[in-house]
Design an enzyme around this catalytic site. Structure first.
Site, PDB file in Angstrom:
ATOM      1  N   ASP A  91      16.723  49.057 -47.291  1.00  0.00           N
ATOM      2  CA  ASP A  91      18.091  49.142 -46.342  1.00  0.00           C
ATOM      3  C   ASP A  91      18.960  47.736 -46.729  1.00  0.00           C
ATOM      4  O   ASP A  91      18.175  46.686 -46.643  1.00  0.00           O
ATOM      5  CB  ASP A  91      17.726  49.371 -45.076  1.00  0.00           C
ATOM      6  CG  ASP A  91      19.069  49.203 -44.186  1.00  0.00           C
ATOM      7  OD1 ASP A  91      19.940  50.097 -44.633  1.00  0.00           O
ATOM      8  OD2 ASP A  91      19.146  48.376 -43.301  1.00  0.00           O
TER       9      ASP A  91
ATOM     10  N   ASP B 120      15.692  48.114 -40.595  1.00  0.00           N
ATOM     11  CA  ASP B 120      15.474  47.192 -39.395  1.00  0.00           C
ATOM     12  C   ASP B 120      16.003  47.776 -38.379  1.00  0.00           C
ATOM     13  O   ASP B 120      15.796  47.560 -36.995  1.00  0.00           O
ATOM     14  CB  ASP B 120      15.844  45.622 -39.564  1.00  0.00           C
ATOM     15  CG  ASP B 120      17.546  45.750 -39.588  1.00  0.00           C
ATOM     16  OD1 ASP B 120      18.105  46.846 -40.258  1.00  0.00           O
ATOM     17  OD2 ASP B 120      18.137  45.071 -38.909  1.00  0.00           O
TER      18      ASP B 120
ATOM     19  N   ASP C 158      17.594  53.530 -39.467  1.00  0.00           N
ATOM     20  CA  ASP C 158      16.612  53.577 -40.496  1.00  0.00           C
ATOM     21  C   ASP C 158      15.106  54.127 -39.953  1.00  0.00           C
ATOM     22  O   ASP C 158      14.241  54.451 -40.650  1.00  0.00           O
ATOM     23  CB  ASP C 158      16.015  52.074 -40.835  1.00  0.00           C
ATOM     24  CG  ASP C 158      17.393  51.255 -41.450  1.00  0.00           C
ATOM     25  OD1 ASP C 158      18.177  51.900 -42.100  1.00  0.00           O
ATOM     26  OD2 ASP C 158      17.618  50.397 -41.202  1.00  0.00           O
TER      27      ASP C 158
END
Length: 812
Positions: A507, A711, A715
């Protein structure tokens, strides 16, 4: 009252279609979430999409190396019925006590045997059980009681966990096992072992004294077996009920067989009692499991300061009454103050404010929300109050992500430990062998006692204490090593999955970047013949004005100038005003404007051509240019953005060795493009909404095993959908709950360490299992030949276990 506006040049392109829920025309082909009335399409792609990011992911991953779609689907889905196709209400339970695939099968069987439960999926890897039930037949509050029992404790998945205190577990082990086991061994050392070596017994076992000693040994062994050994016996029972034999079954057979034989021997007045074997088996396996638990609890203690993100209250606009979310209905107006989360999805009916959507969407820049704009539940209003009308569904995007996460976790098959996989073959083989040897001896004229003793010896010598210790001790060592390197292992299945990772998905926001707005640079106008302003003065003036603003970009500038103490002393700003694209205030007798270039143009401040070029370059790099001017002209620009982590390129380069690296982000444009040309990054998927991240990971799994690193709450479903999920320690609780490992120190380089530790631990497990099976290959024939008795078998078993302990204690 004037309202502040966003300083960003434009909202991310993906936010509008992803938010336009009320006029939805259908479902997105990729993520199955509603599409806007005018869905995103392309002539060369079949399907309709909620945003351009979903379309691009579908275009890229629609086919993968001509992989058969049905084969991919079979690999990703469970063999059972798809619960999404079953009519009923969903309930997600957290279940304590699951530790293998047999637990999954047992709980699913128990649940579906209840009238009103139409489907169940369990995963011991995530301690989650999903139930689909008929709400007219069952109350949601009664569901945990349906599957609780036999050592399992279920609760609503949204409730916190009440762990057994470490002291209580220690007392249970020491009193239930250690003390009574020690007393058994004292009786053996004084009265039984001497007789085994030909010495005169200290007591006559045919007399009252002998029976008294035997009864004491039997009583204390019973406590060890049925109290301390209860989890093992329960595991054996569950494996029989589920029809999937595991190591608990063989351990229980050896312990209970020794106990049963010895109990019968007492009745017959014999002195060859093997209660010590029962005690040794139970204590060795329990000690190994307990040690593993202690190490894991120590590591888990590092996560105590992670962020909470759930919203459970709302403030009504009329009167300001704070009420539980359960009392809020569609169409109600809610007041959301600066710094608060939007409780439910809805539409702005009054006010303007910058909204931080990073928690839900992953987009790093705040998004301006005005009248009639949609807002998502779980996002944060930053700089001015908003009044939000609750949508028709009265639900939160954040809560939808939570539900999606739990659905993925319950359907995610629990990856069996290697030992459990071997147990499905080894356990039936040993039991069959023991029964066959006993039958053959009986058929050839041996006494029942001799035949039974040989069969028991086969089971005892095969008793997988070494096998039972092989996995937990190696895992405990791996967990401890990971903790020393700043990594908390949340799911031990990572040690099986991580060594074979083919694709690492990263990410962007909060993982490759810092995840917060900060000043990246200051550029001043020079060389145009006017009086130059130095960068320190420019930043100080901008910070003085922005100190009175609550906008995230303004806060980033303020933090670059003042610490908390100095910020209280910035009262030299007079006439502070907010505008649609910035702020202004009088500093040292001059009105200083800070914001978008158009703000300065609207107030007739000139912008030199050299600064215009600088602004264009800042925008192209994906950052936000904040122009600062006074006295009729712009004097410079402050660059604000979400900067990449210092070590991210080195970390990506390390991860790319033998693996494919994919960057996944909700951002679009320059902020995503900066990662495309970096060596080691194979692919960048930009503009992907949170609902589609999990589906993107699923499709990538068609190429190979996938690790996801993220995080944010956005996600979490993707972390759960991946073979291995890794969360950054600065992330939200939802992300860390979904992850298999959490990097406490926020060091991106620790991702590669996780793979190295997992590989070393898995190799250690295989070494332990290899030795344990080699021991069995040598010892079982000796037991069949009658060359071992249960006592010697127990000693051999202990020696094998000791080697496993020593091997596991070596540093990785």
């Amino acid at each position: 009252m004037s309202r502040p506006q966003s300083r960003s040049d434009a909202e991310p392109a993906s936010s509008a279609p992803a938010d336009a829920r009320e006029d939805a025309a259908g479902e997105c082909t990729l993520c199955s979430f509603p599409t806007p009335a005018d869905p995103v399409t392309d002539d060369d792609i079949d399907g309709t999409f909620c945003c351009q990011g979903c379309l691009e992911v579908h275009r890229t991953l629609e086919t993968v190396d001509d992989t058969d779609a049905d084969a991919v689907r079979d690999r990703l889905d469970d063999d059972g019925p798809d619960l999404d196709d079953v009519d009923g209400e969903d309930a997600f339970l957290a279940v304590d006590g699951m530790h293998c695939a047999t637990c999954e099968a047992f709980l699913e069987t128990r649940a579906t045997a209840t009238d009103g439960v139409v489907g169940a999926e369990a995963s011991y890897a995530t301690d989650t059980l999903r139930l689909v039930y008929d709400p007219e037949s069952l109350e949601a509050e009664s569901l945990p009681d349906l599957v609780s029992g036999y050592g399992y404790e279920a609760r609503d998945r949204g409730e916190g966990r009440s762990d057994e205190p470490r002291e209580a577990a220690l007392v249970k082990f020491l009193i239930g096992g250690g003390m009574f086991g020690m007393m058994v061994m004292i009786w053996y050392a004084l009265f039984l072992y001497p007789t085994y070596f030909g010495y005169e017994p200290l007591a006559d076992f045919g007399s009252y004294d002998g029976y008294y000693i035997a009864a004491n040994i039997w009583l204390m062994t019973s406590f060890v077996l049925f109290y301390t050994g209860y989890p093992i016996l329960r595991g054996a029972y569950v494996s029989l009920r589920a029809g999937m034999p595991n190591m608990d079954l063989l351990i229980s057979l050896a312990a209970a067989g020794s106990y049963g034989y010895s109990t019968l021997a007492i009745v017959l007045g014999r002195t060859d009692l093997y209660f010590d074997v029962t005690v040794a088996i139970i204590l060795v396996v329990t000690a190994g499991t307990y040690y593993e638990g202690v190490i894991k609890r120590r590591a888990a203690g590092l996560l105590s300061e992670l962020t909470e993100s759930q919203v459970d209250e709302a403030r009504r606009a009329d009167g300001g009454e704070i009420v539980p979310l359960s009392e809020v209905g569609p169409g109600e107006h809610l007041l959301v103050q600066p710094g608060e989360r939007v409780p439910l999805d809805g539409t702005v009916v009054d006010g303007q404010a910058a909204v931080d959507e990073s928690l839900v969407t992953g987009e790093s820049l705040p998004v301006e929300k005005r009248l009639d704009d949609p807002v998502r539940g779980g996002t944060v209003v930053t700089d001015a109050p908003l009044i939000v009308e609750v949508g028709d569904d009265a639900e939160s995007t954040h809560d939808r992500l939570v539900s999606l996460l739990w659905s993925i976790q319950s359907a995610r098959p629990g990856v069996q430990r290697l030992a459990d996989k071997l147990a499905t073959i080894f356990v039936p083989l040993v039991v069959t062998l023991a029964v066959a040897v006993t039958g053959i001896l009986l058929a050839t004229g041996s006494s029942p006692a001799t035949a039974f003793l040989v069969g028991l010896t086969v089971i005892i010598v095969s008793c997988p204490c070494a096998l039972g210790l092989a996995t937990p001790l190696a895992i405990a060592s791996g967990v401890q090593t990971a903790a020393r390197r700043g990594v908390v292992v949340a799911a031990e299945t990572i040690f099986e999955d991580a060594p074979d990772i083919d694709i690492v998905v990263l990410d962007k926001t909060g993982t490759l970047t810092e995840g917060r707005m900060s000043v990246e640079g200051v550029h001043v106008v020079t060389g145009d013949g006017s009086t130059d302003t130095d960068a320190a003065t420019l930043l100080a003036r901008a910070g003085a004005v922005e100190a009175l603003s609550e906008h995230p970009i303004g806060q980033a500038i303020t933090e670059a100038v003042f610490d908390d103490r100095d910020r209280e002393d910035t009262a030299d700003v007079d006439g502070f005003e907010r505008y649609s694209r910035g702020v202004s205030g009088i500093v040292d007798g001059q009105r200083v404007f800070v914001g978008h270039p158009d703000l300065l143009r609207d107030h007739e401040l000139s912008i030199p051509s050299s600064l215009e070029d600088r602004i264009d370059r800042v925008r192209a790099s994906g950052d936000v240019p904040v122009v600062v001017g006074w006295d009729g002209r712009a004097h410079g620009v402050v660059v604000v953005g979400d900067s990449p982590r210092e070590d991210w390129e080195d970390a990506v380069e390390t991860l790319a060795e033998g693996r494919e690296v994919v960057v996944l982000t909700g951002d679009e444009g320059a902020s995503a493009d900066r990662f495309r040309a970096v060596d080691g990054v194979d692919e960048v998927f930009a503009g992907v909404p949170p609902e589609a991240k999990a589906e993107t990971v699923r499709r990538l799994r068609a190429r190979g095993t996938v690790a996801m690193v993220g995080d944010g709450s956005n996600d979490a479903p993707a972390l759960a959908a991946a073979d291995v999920g890794i969360a950054m320690g600065s992330g939200t609780q939802l992300a860390t709950d979904a992850a298999d490992a959490v990097i406490v120190g926020d060091d991106l380089g620790a991702v590669a360490d996780i793979f190295d530790i997992a590989s070393g631990t898995y190799w250690r497990i295989r070494q332990n299992l290899g030795w344990a099976f080699l021991y069995n290959a040598l010892a079982i024939p000796l037991a069949i030949a009658g060359l071992l008795n249960p006592l010697l078998a127990a000693l051999a078993m202990a020696a094998s276990s000791l080697l496993v302990v020593l091997n596991s204690s070596r540093s990785l």
